[in-house]
Design an enzyme around this catalytic site. Structure first.
Site, PDB file in Angstrom:
ATOM      1  N   ASP A  12       0.584  -0.617  -3.511  1.00  0.00           N
ATOM      2  CA  ASP A  12       1.228  -0.915  -4.731  1.00  0.00           C
ATOM      3  C   ASP A  12       1.749  -2.679  -4.750  1.00  0.00           C
ATOM      4  OD1 ASP A  12       2.515  -0.916  -7.275  1.00  0.00           O
ATOM      5  OD2 ASP A  12       4.373   0.372  -6.695  1.00  0.00           O
ATOM      6  N   ASP A 106      -2.780  -2.971 -10.340  1.00  0.00           N
ATOM      7  CA  ASP A 106      -2.067  -3.286  -9.353  1.00  0.00           C
ATOM      8  C   ASP A 106      -1.495  -2.050  -8.360  1.00  0.00           C
ATOM      9  OD1 ASP A 106      -0.418  -1.928 -11.170  1.00  0.00           O
ATOM     10  OD2 ASP A 106       1.469  -3.445 -10.591  1.00  0.00           O
ATOM     11  N   GLU A 107      -2.289  -0.878  -8.475  1.00  0.00           N
ATOM     12  CA  GLU A 107      -1.890   0.123  -7.722  1.00  0.00           C
ATOM     13  C   GLU A 107      -3.041   1.134  -7.584  1.00  0.00           C
ATOM     14  OE1 GLU A 107       1.367   3.758  -8.453  1.00  0.00           O
ATOM     15  OE2 GLU A 107       0.957   2.242 -10.035  1.00  0.00           O
TER      16      GLU A 107
END
Length: 361
Positions: A12, A106-107
């Site tokens: 993350d 983003d993860e």
């Protein structure tokens, strides 16, 4: 591979959008930054850690964020930049495994049970990935390492920002026992509130309920809740998992009685759904409004557009269009929800459509 203990990493990025802006504009470093637009109908897409100290959070209306932090600096989103950096990061993931399940720009989950290059521990792989991300992008990432997706996700939150945490085999049940259920990925605010009403506040409380009891109250989701209370989650990492819809719903502490209350409540819902769509670089042609009365009678109304929803204002207007035939109210409302389906990714749109999708964010 089925006989092996799975090794799952959840990566993350730390305040991704805001961190990119601070990286690219040194004057913003160390200052409270919100990615979004400072306007009446604006919403915060991401907040720097300096802004979070004041209570600024993603999906918060811009006017509320500014009241909480008068020094807040708004920066318009640059999704083309975020997409390019995300591609860099995913290329780093691909050096270690082909089993990558992106959750957003983003993860992502990574299954490194059998990595492309042998490493004795998943923790070493996570450390190498985080180091490579920093070296190649100048950004930091947090990582959670465990034997299933649920625990890996919990672990990545445990040492944020720029940290790493491991929940080893056999430790999952004890780890979740004291955690509040509203911190569990997969249990939203409405479900957490229902659980609290049943005396379920922690993982240990959840574990004390039988599968039959949970099924009575939560239907098909009961098996998942029963498992995570014991640190169990059999879901595989799915590299090409298609998402069918994006939606949000809210159960209100006080029932909504008047038309103006309903219209006002749809605004933050639409913003939250649009934020989720924007993060996933997707939109859809079908909008569904969900309404639940105080007697738990539920209605859903859908409308399909000829093109994917192009802005948060268009989404809110469509929700208003679906609400009007349901007025005047038969009885007070306890829950509202908005869902966008028939999804199309940004990559499937033309350049003009992409600009349209983001211009009104």
């Amino acid at each position: 591979m089925t006989d092996l203990v799975r090794r799952i990493i959840h990566i993350d990025m730390d305040a991704f959008y805001a961190s990119v802006e601070q990286r690219d504009a040194p004057a913003l470093r160390g200052r409270p930054v919100a990615v979004g637009r400072s306007q009446e109908r604006g919403v915060v897409a991401a907040a720097s850690y300096e802004a979070r100290k004041f209570g600024v959070r993603s999906a918060m209306p811009s006017l509320v964020a500014q009241r909480k932090c008068p020094e807040l600096i708004f920066v318009p989103p640059r999704f083309e930049v975020y997409r390019a950096i995300s591609a860099q990061i995913h290329a780093i993931f691909a050096r270690y495994t082909s089993l990558i399940q992106p959750l957003s720009l983003d993860e992502a989950y990574l299954d490194v049970t059998e990595p492309l290059f042998p490493r004795p521990f998943a923790t070493i792989i996570a450390q190498e990935i985080r180091a490579a991300i920093y070296a190649e992008t100048g950004l930091t990432a947090s990582a959670g390492v465990s034997y299933n997706k649920f625990l890996a996700k919990l672990a990545s939150d445990y040492r944020k920002p720029n940290g790493q945490f491991v929940i080893p085999p056999g430790a999952g049940e004890a780890f979740v026992a004291d955690l509040p259920v509203n911190s569990f990925h997969g249990i939203g605010p409405a479900t957490a509130s229902r659980m609290n009403g049943l005396g379920i506040y922690t993982g240990a409380d959840l574990r004390n309920h039988s599968l039959a009891s949970l099924s009575h109250h939560f239907g098909k989701a009961a098996a998942f809740y029963y498992g995570i209370a014991r640190g169990e989650d059999p879901r595989p990492v799915e590299p090409h998992r298609p998402r069918k819809s994006i939606g949000k719903e809210t159960t209100y502490e006080r029932d909504l009685h008047r038309e103006e209350e309903l219209y006002a409540a749809l605004t933050p819902l639409a913003h939250n759904v649009w934020l989720a769509c924007t993060r996933r670089q997707a939109s859809g042609r079908t909008v569904t409004l969900k309404l639940r009365y105080v007697n738990f009678q539920q209605l859903t109304r859908s409308y399909s557009l000829t093109e994917p929803v192009a802005s948060v204002r268009a989404l809110e207007d469509t929700a208003h269009f679906l609400l009007r035939p349901l007025l005047p109210l038969l009885r007070p409302v306890r829950l509202l929800g908005i869902t966008v389906s028939s999804l199309t990714s940004a990559e499937e749109k033309s350049t003009t459509e992409q600009l349209s999708l983001l211009s009104n964010f």
